[in-house]
Every structure is written in structure tokens, then in C-alpha cells.
Enzyme design. Structure first.
Site, PDB file in Angstrom:
ATOM      1  N   ASN A  88       3.974   0.127  -4.785  1.00 41.30           N
ATOM      2  CA  ASN A  88       4.436   0.780  -6.016  1.00 41.30           C
ATOM      3  C   ASN A  88       5.954   0.946  -6.022  1.00 41.30           C
ATOM      4  OD1 ASN A  88       1.728   1.140  -6.750  1.00 41.30           O
ATOM      5  ND2 ASN A  88       1.593   3.082  -5.635  1.00 41.30           N
ATOM      6  N   HIS A 101       7.166   1.147   0.928  1.00 40.02           N
ATOM      7  CA  HIS A 101       5.951   1.058   1.753  1.00 40.02           C
ATOM      8  C   HIS A 101       4.938   0.168   1.066  1.00 40.02           C
ATOM      9  CE1 HIS A 101       5.579   4.594  -0.865  1.00 40.02           C
ATOM     10  NE2 HIS A 101       4.294   4.293  -0.951  1.00 40.02           N
TER      11      HIS A 101
HETATM   12  P1  5GP Z   1       3.000   5.974  -3.266  1.00 38.96           P
HETATM   13  O1  5GP Z   1       2.269   6.756  -4.332  1.00 38.96           O
HETATM   14  O2  5GP Z   1       4.439   6.428  -3.142  1.00 38.96           O
HETATM   15  O3  5GP Z   1       2.875   4.497  -3.416  1.00 38.96           O
HETATM   16  O4  5GP Z   1       2.240   6.304  -1.934  1.00 38.96           O
HETATM   17  C1  5GP Z   1       2.518   7.380  -1.114  1.00 38.96           C
HETATM   18  C2  5GP Z   1       1.340   7.516  -0.172  1.00 38.96           C
HETATM   19  O5  5GP Z   1       1.752   8.256   0.960  1.00 38.96           O
HETATM   20  C3  5GP Z   1       0.126   8.267  -0.757  1.00 38.96           C
HETATM   21  O6  5GP Z   1      -1.007   7.430  -0.667  1.00 38.96           O
HETATM   22  C4  5GP Z   1       0.016   9.523   0.094  1.00 38.96           C
HETATM   23  O7  5GP Z   1      -1.322   9.872   0.356  1.00 38.96           O
HETATM   24  C5  5GP Z   1       0.742   9.113   1.363  1.00 38.96           C
HETATM   25  N1  5GP Z   1       1.429  10.194   2.056  1.00 38.96           N
HETATM   26  C6  5GP Z   1       2.295  11.078   1.505  1.00 38.96           C
HETATM   27  N2  5GP Z   1       2.811  11.893   2.458  1.00 38.96           N
HETATM   28  C7  5GP Z   1       2.263  11.479   3.637  1.00 38.96           C
HETATM   29  C8  5GP Z   1       2.411  11.925   4.990  1.00 38.96           C
HETATM   30  O8  5GP Z   1       3.143  12.857   5.304  1.00 38.96           O
HETATM   31  N3  5GP Z   1       1.714  11.248   5.948  1.00 38.96           N
HETATM   32  C9  5GP Z   1       0.881  10.201   5.625  1.00 38.96           C
HETATM   33  N4  5GP Z   1       0.251   9.608   6.643  1.00 38.96           N
HETATM   34  N5  5GP Z   1       0.711   9.766   4.365  1.00 38.96           N
HETATM   35  C10 5GP Z   1       1.393  10.405   3.384  1.00 38.96           C
END
Ligand code: 5GP
Ligand code: ZN
Length: 136
Positions: A88, A101
Site C-alpha cells: 500500500n 513494507h
Molecule cells: P499498511 O496498512 O500500512 O499497509 O500496513 C501496516 C500493517 O502493519 C498492518 O497490517 C498492521 O497490522 C501492522 N502493524 C502495525 N503496527 C505493527 C507493529 O508494531 N508490529 C507488527 N508486527 N505489525 C504492526
């Protein structure tokens, strides 16, 4: 460059503990804390890049190689039926953590997730118009 205010920089570099699936010189692959399915993992570069538009091409290439390796491991060990890679960029696209990521999301028959989109029905003229804009 690392950003000490960025949670994924801290996790990727081992300053905050995480459930690490695998790691190499440039990336750490961790289990997502809010997984879509069992084994949902994140590929995190150890340097800070905000998104796809900031990550250098060589890092992007290595991110995909790392994702491929982690995806094969997760799919095999968890006996997944399929697997989605999701990445994303920008809040409109669902990005919540502004450190590049890649999501690795193993899929299981009947897992109830839906990582698809509603198909549009553009006219030929609309499709041509979009292509013209991209190529102008
Ligand atoms: P995005 O929405 O930015 O593409 O994805 C962020 C992802 O990071 C989400 O799926 C969320 O669950 C995960 N996430 C957010 N904070 C943390 C964290 O502190 N540790 C881990 N392992 N995952 C996280
Ligand atoms: Zn960062």
C-alpha cells in the site's frame, strides 16, 4: 538512513522485538500483529523509505526477492492454498505505517478474506483517455 521515530525502523533493526520469520542484511520479515490470515507477514527494509516512490530501485528489487523467499517458506510450512502480495502507498490506498513494507498474506480455502476489488465497466473511450494521459 534510519528514523528513530519510525516503529518499523525500530522493529526492522531489532530495537523493538518482533516475531521474525527470516532476516537478511537488508530486510527483516515479521509476523503482522493484526493478521488477515495465519502467517500474514511484513517485509521491512532496515533503512527508512516512506513508500514505493521513495525506495531506490535496487532495494525494491531486493524486497521482491526477499518476499519471494519468505512467501515460499510460509506457503510451504503453513500449507497455504494460495498467497497474496499487497503493498500500500498513501493513506487513500490504505497505508497506515509510512515505512515501505510488503504484505505476504497466505490464503486458505474458506478463510473468509477478500483481497479483491470491484471491477469497473469503462467504455473504450474512457480506457483510451486514461492511456493517453499516462503516455502524454
Ligand atoms: P499498511 O496498512 O500500512 O499497509 O500496513 C501496516 C500493517 O502493519 C498492518 O497490517 C498492521 O497490522 C501492522 N502493524 C502495525 N503496527 C505493527 C507493529 O508494531 N508490529 C507488527 N508486527 N505489525 C504492526
Ligand atoms: Zn522507518
Amino acid at each position: 538512513m534510519k528514523d528513530n521515530n519510525c516503529i518499523f525502523c525500530l522493529i526492522a533493526n531489532g530495537n523493538i522485538p518482533s516475531r521474525t520469520v527470516m532476516e537478511n542484511e537488508k530486510f527483516r520479515v515479521i509476523l503482522d500483529l493484526g493478521p488477515a490470515t495465519a502467517g500474514h507477514a511484513l517485509v521491512l527494509p532496515k533503512e527508512h523509505f516512506g513508500d514505493l516512490f521513495e525506495i531506490p530501485a535496487d532495494w525494491a528489487a531486493d524486497a521482491m526477492k526477499t518476499a519471494q523467499e519468505a512467501a515460499a517458506l510460509i506457503k510451504e510450512k503453513l500449507q497455504a492454498d494460495g498467497l497474496n502480495i499487497v503493498q500500500n502507498n498513501g493513506e487513500t490506498a490504505g497505508q497506515t505505517v509510512h515505512h515501505f513494507h510488503m504484505h505476504i498474506i497466505p490464503r486458505y480455502k474458506g478463510d473468509g478474506q477478500n483481497i479483491l476489488w470491484k471491477p469497473g465497466k469503462p467504455s473504450d473511450a474512457e480506457l483510451d483517455g486514461v492511456l493517453e494521459k499516462i503516455k502524454a
